[in-house]
Design an enzyme around this catalytic site. Sequence first.
Site, PDB file in Angstrom:
ATOM      1  N   LYS A   9      -2.559  -2.400   3.819  1.00  0.00           N
ATOM      2  CA  LYS A   9      -4.154  -2.550   3.464  1.00  0.00           C
ATOM      3  C   LYS A   9      -4.719  -1.645   4.747  1.00  0.00           C
ATOM      4  O   LYS A   9      -4.160  -1.450   5.834  1.00  0.00           O
ATOM      5  CB  LYS A   9      -4.290  -4.029   3.743  1.00  0.00           C
ATOM      6  CG  LYS A   9      -3.941  -4.564   4.963  1.00  0.00           C
ATOM      7  CD  LYS A   9      -4.753  -4.657   6.259  1.00  0.00           C
ATOM      8  CE  LYS A   9      -4.333  -5.339   7.363  1.00  0.00           C
ATOM      9  NZ  LYS A   9      -4.971  -5.188   8.653  1.00  0.00           N
ATOM     10  N   VAL A  92       5.448  -0.311  11.712  1.00  0.00           N
ATOM     11  CA  VAL A  92       4.933  -1.777  12.203  1.00  0.00           C
ATOM     12  C   VAL A  92       4.149  -1.672  13.216  1.00  0.00           C
ATOM     13  O   VAL A  92       3.762  -0.638  14.097  1.00  0.00           O
ATOM     14  CB  VAL A  92       6.479  -2.001  12.593  1.00  0.00           C
ATOM     15  CG1 VAL A  92       7.299  -2.342  11.273  1.00  0.00           C
ATOM     16  CG2 VAL A  92       7.160  -1.334  13.568  1.00  0.00           C
ATOM     17  N   GLY A  97      -0.908  -4.101   7.790  1.00  0.00           N
ATOM     18  CA  GLY A  97      -0.308  -5.484   7.049  1.00  0.00           C
ATOM     19  C   GLY A  97       1.049  -5.296   6.616  1.00  0.00           C
ATOM     20  O   GLY A  97       1.300  -5.902   5.476  1.00  0.00           O
ATOM     21  N   GLY A  98       1.889  -4.476   7.074  1.00  0.00           N
ATOM     22  CA  GLY A  98       3.352  -4.232   6.594  1.00  0.00           C
ATOM     23  C   GLY A  98       3.986  -5.402   6.356  1.00  0.00           C
ATOM     24  O   GLY A  98       4.548  -5.816   5.246  1.00  0.00           O
ATOM     25  N   ASP A 133      -3.156 -12.300   6.857  1.00  0.00           N
ATOM     26  CA  ASP A 133      -3.372 -11.221   6.003  1.00  0.00           C
ATOM     27  C   ASP A 133      -2.533 -11.287   4.800  1.00  0.00           C
ATOM     28  O   ASP A 133      -2.811 -10.666   3.803  1.00  0.00           O
ATOM     29  CB  ASP A 133      -2.991 -10.069   6.681  1.00  0.00           C
ATOM     30  CG  ASP A 133      -3.887  -9.378   7.651  1.00  0.00           C
ATOM     31  OD1 ASP A 133      -5.078  -9.670   7.670  1.00  0.00           O
ATOM     32  OD2 ASP A 133      -3.547  -8.567   8.423  1.00  0.00           O
TER      33      ASP A 133
END
Length: 304
Positions: A9, A92, A97-98, A133
Site C-alpha cells: 500500500k 521491510v 504495509g508488507g 493497516d
Amino acid sequence: MRCYRAYAKLNLTLDIVGLLPNGYHAMDMLMQSISLHDTLCLERAEELSLRVEGGNLPVVPENLVLRAARLLQEQTGCRQGARARLVKRIPVEAGLGGGSADAAAALVGLNELWGLGLSQEALLELGGRLGADVPFCIRGGTARATGSGTTLQPLSRSLPLHFALCQPCAGLPTKAVFRAYDEAAFRPGKRFTPSALEALANADLHGLGPALGNGLEPAACALEGGVLRGLKALEDLGALATRMSGSGSAVFGLFEDEDCARAAAARLADAFGNGFYAKAVDCGVEERAEGQARAGECAKEEAE
C-alpha cells in the site's frame, strides 16, 4: 496448493488530526493498493509452519502470517494446520504495509483453505487486532482511512496511477517516527487528504500531485537523511509529486505514465540498490490462477 498476491500500500496522504482515547494518533489518510506484492502459498498440513524467502526475515512466532493463522484457529476452533511459503518482495520497515499485507493474505487464504466461511467483515475485524493497516490490506483498492486507520471508506478511482518507489536508506521503526513527531512538535501547515480526495474524484492527475502529503515526513527526514535524498532523486527524475509512504522509509513518485515511472524506477535501482515500478490496483489480496499456483513458480514471479 493456493497462492495469493499480497499487495503493498501507499499512503497518498497522511494527516494526523489528534489523539484517540487510547492515546494513539487519530489519522485521516488516502490509501492506495499497488502492484508491488509478496506471494503467500498455502497447503494443508497437520501443523502450522512457515518458510520465508527474501527480505532477510527470520521465522519467529511473532511473524504476522503465523499470528493471523493462530488468531483464526482461536476464533473458530479450527484444528487444521497449514504449510505456508512466503516470498518477500515488499521492503521491510518501509511504510509499504508488507507485514500487514502478508497477514491479510493469511487471513483470506486460510479462511478459504480451511473452509471457515467467514465474511469479509469478520476478517476485517480480526485484521484490526493484528495491526492498523491489515483491514485496508484485506479490502484493498482506494480508500479513506480514519481513526487508527481501521475505519475505511472505499472510494472509486477511474484515474490510472503510476509510481516509481524505492527504500533509499535503512528501515524506520514506526514508533520511533511517531515519537520524533511528538517530541519535535512537527506540524504541517495544512491538511492534505481533503484536496487529494477532490482531485481523485475529478480524475485530475495534475491536481492530485500537489495535494499529496504526509504529516510524518519532516520527522522521518530528521531521523534519517536518506529519506530526503530519495525524495530529491524522485523530484530530479521528473515526478509530478514525491512523498514518503506511511512512517517510512520508502519514498514514491507519481508519474505521468507507465513509461516514465518505469524509467525512473530503473534509475532509482542504480542509485539506491533498489527501485520498483508499481501501478494502482483495485484489491488487497488476489488469488493466483490455479495453473500458476505451483510452488516452484512463486519465487520467479516479479512485481508488475
